[in-house]
Design a protein around this motif. Structure first.
Motif, short mmCIF file in Angstrom:
data_model
loop_
_atom_site.label_atom_id
_atom_site.label_comp_id
_atom_site.label_asym_id
_atom_site.label_seq_id
_atom_site.Cartn_x
_atom_site.Cartn_y
_atom_site.Cartn_z
N TRP A 29 0.84 -1.21 0.00
CA TRP A 29 0.00 0.00 0.00
C TRP A 29 0.87 1.25 0.00
O TRP A 29 0.46 2.31 0.44
CB TRP A 29 -0.99 0.02 1.17
N TRP A 30 2.09 1.08 -0.47
CA TRP A 30 3.00 2.21 -0.46
C TRP A 30 2.88 3.00 -1.76
O TRP A 30 3.52 2.68 -2.76
CB TRP A 30 4.42 1.71 -0.26
N GLU A 35 6.55 6.64 1.30
CA GLU A 35 6.37 5.20 1.18
C GLU A 35 6.71 4.73 -0.23
O GLU A 35 7.47 3.77 -0.40
CB GLU A 35 4.92 4.83 1.50
N GLY A 63 -3.39 4.65 3.53
CA GLY A 63 -2.48 4.43 4.66
C GLY A 63 -2.83 3.19 5.47
O GLY A 63 -4.01 2.82 5.58
N GLN A 86 3.20 -7.16 0.90
CA GLN A 86 3.47 -6.52 2.19
C GLN A 86 2.46 -7.04 3.21
O GLN A 86 1.25 -7.07 2.95
CB GLN A 86 3.30 -5.01 2.04
N HIS A 141 9.23 -0.10 12.36
CA HIS A 141 8.71 1.25 12.57
C HIS A 141 8.34 1.40 14.04
O HIS A 141 7.97 0.42 14.70
CB HIS A 141 7.43 1.47 11.76
N VAL A 299 5.91 -1.83 14.81
CA VAL A 299 5.22 -2.10 13.55
C VAL A 299 6.28 -2.62 12.61
O VAL A 299 7.31 -1.96 12.42
CB VAL A 299 4.63 -0.80 12.94
N ASP A 301 7.00 -4.16 8.73
CA ASP A 301 6.52 -4.55 7.40
C ASP A 301 7.34 -5.74 6.92
O ASP A 301 8.58 -5.72 7.01
CB ASP A 301 6.69 -3.39 6.41
N LYS A 335 12.47 5.37 4.15
CA LYS A 335 11.13 5.05 4.67
C LYS A 335 10.87 5.63 6.05
O LYS A 335 9.73 5.77 6.48
CB LYS A 335 10.98 3.52 4.69
N HIS A 371 -1.75 -1.85 13.49
CA HIS A 371 -0.80 -2.28 12.44
C HIS A 371 -0.55 -3.79 12.50
O HIS A 371 0.56 -4.25 12.22
CB HIS A 371 0.47 -1.45 12.50
#
Ligand code: GAL
Length: 415
Positions: A29-30, A35, A63, A86, A141, A299, A301, A335, A371
């Motif tokens: 979803w970047w 992102e 987002g 992702q 993150h 968080v 990814d 990022k 998340h």
């Protein structure tokens, strides 16, 4: 003539086989605001090593994957998976995709390239199921961070980061009285309200109790959760009135535009502010949300390998690349995240990210709800809806009761 047609058809067929073999479809979803830039850097690196493989960027905007996750699930259940996608470390990966049998284990890939023992054990644990690893973490993150406009901070007389809620609320109040938005919010896509609330909840429960909620060792029926709603209500006095029309990037941008004093967001906001040419430590500052200084809301990814990936060999190449120090050190400084690998090159990271790295190795790690790390999707969605209603209605008792019902429905402790 017949011969010619056969020759023509076989050329077409070989071309299509060729193109099939040379595609890598990556789902995420970047799509913007720091992102997309990070993702593009990974694609560029992939092209450097595999110039003949065409990447299909199947990103779906929105987002935190609020739109993407639904699209992905439909594709996965419809047996039409992308080559790699992702997905957050934790329940979002295991509960939604691994346990239903939709993923291939990738432990052997990490072993083959010598990356098996290069990630923190706690992180590997939450991307694993029954002894096998199912996705490779590309980053870490931090979710419990407040970013602020340094010039406005000066104007309101903030000399050091507020350590307590009364101190923080007093700065929000000062900022508002001087004509600024105290704390910007953009909850058009709903998830940002829960993003804010989960860290307020952490601030009241403390990391140990917060973590115990997910292990069934602490009850949701806790006055600290009611208290968190009361604090949230206080915070909402200082948000922008157009919050429900804005995305997270719009809200973060209000710092850059000099309209808002601060924004509580995950540190992808750091990546975004840098794309606007704002400098960490000079133009903007940061601090952990009050009373969460001893915790790191995690968080992560990750990218996995779905069963029946149409271009499996290319997906394996992609996963190998993501697991490398080179990819992690290319992607993360852009990022706004820190590398998941423990042997990355710290000198490549800015002052904010170094702060985050230090905290990651010394503070209590707590999984984010919104998340995808802490709880299954059904719980997350129901809680997100309840918190969104709370933002408008601000009924503490009713929302507290709703949280208890949602927890009970999902098998968590509530007595
Ligand atoms: C998170 C994701 C981050 C960032 C953010 C905003 O869920 O882990 O990488 O993309 O959403 O979209």
């Amino acid at each position: 003539m017949k011969k010619f047609v056969i020759l023509f058809l076989s050329i077409l067929l070989s071309l299509s086989v060729f193109s099939q073999e040379n595609i890598l479809e990556v789902f995420s979803w970047w799509t913007g605001g720091g992102e997309a830039e990070g993702l593009q850097a990974l694609f560029n690196l992939f092209h450097k090593y595999y110039p003949d493989i065409k990447i299909i960027n199947a990103a779906v905007a929105g987002g935190a994957g609020t739109n993407a996750k639904a699209v992905l699930k439909t594709r996965m259940l419809g047996k039409n998976p992308p080559d790699s996608f992702q997905v957050h470390a934790g329940m979002e990966l295991t509960d939604t995709y691994v346990i239903p049998g939709l993923m291939e284990p990738i432990t052997w890939i990490l072993k083959e390239i010598g990356a098996y023992d290069k990630f923190p054990k706690d992180l590997i644990d939450i991307v694993s199921y029954k002894g096998e690893i199912y996705s490779v973490p590309v980053n870490v993150h931090r979710a419990n961070v407040v970013f602020y406009n340094k010039e406005i901070a000066k104007k309101i007389g903030m000399k050091k980061a507020p350590a307590t809620w009364p101190e923080f609320l007093s700065y929000l109040d000062k900022a508002q009285k001087m004509g600024y938005v105290g704390i910007s919010l953009g909850d058009k896509n709903k998830w940002t309200s829960l993003h804010l609330f989960e860290s307020i909840m952490l601030s009241q429960l403390g990391p140990e109790k917060y973590n115990n909620l997910w292990k069934g060792k602490a009850s949701f029926n806790d006055p600290d959760i009611r208290q968190a709603l009361l604090i949230f209500k206080d915070v909402l006095k200082y948000v922008n009135s157009d919050h429900s029309a804005l995305t997270w990037q719009d809200a973060t941008r209000m710092l850059f535009e000099g309209k808002a004093f601060c924004n509580m967001m995950g540190d992808w906001a750091e990546g975004y502010l840098k794309t606007l040419n704002w400098k960490p430590g000079e133009d903007f500052g940061w601090f952990a949300l009050p009373d969460t200084q001893n915790a790191f809301m995690l968080v992560s990814d990750t990218f996995g390998l779905p069963k029946n990936a149409p271009h499996r060999e290319n997906a394996i190449k992609w996963i190998k690349l993501l697991a490398s120090v080179e990819a992690q050190d290319t992607f993360n400084p852009i990022k706004g995240s820190i590398p998941a690998r423990i042997d990355a090159d710290k000198s490549k990271y800015d002052v904010y990210l170094k702060w985050s790295m230090d905290d990651f190795s010394t503070k209590a790690i707590t999984p984010s709800i919104i998340h995808g790390s802490a709880a299954p999707e059904a719980f997350v969605t129901a809680l997100m809806d309840a918190i969104n209603i709370f933002v408008t209605k601000q009924n503490v008792e009713k929302t507290f009761k709703e949280i208890l019902w949602i927890a009970e429905d999902n098998g968590y402790v509530t007595d």
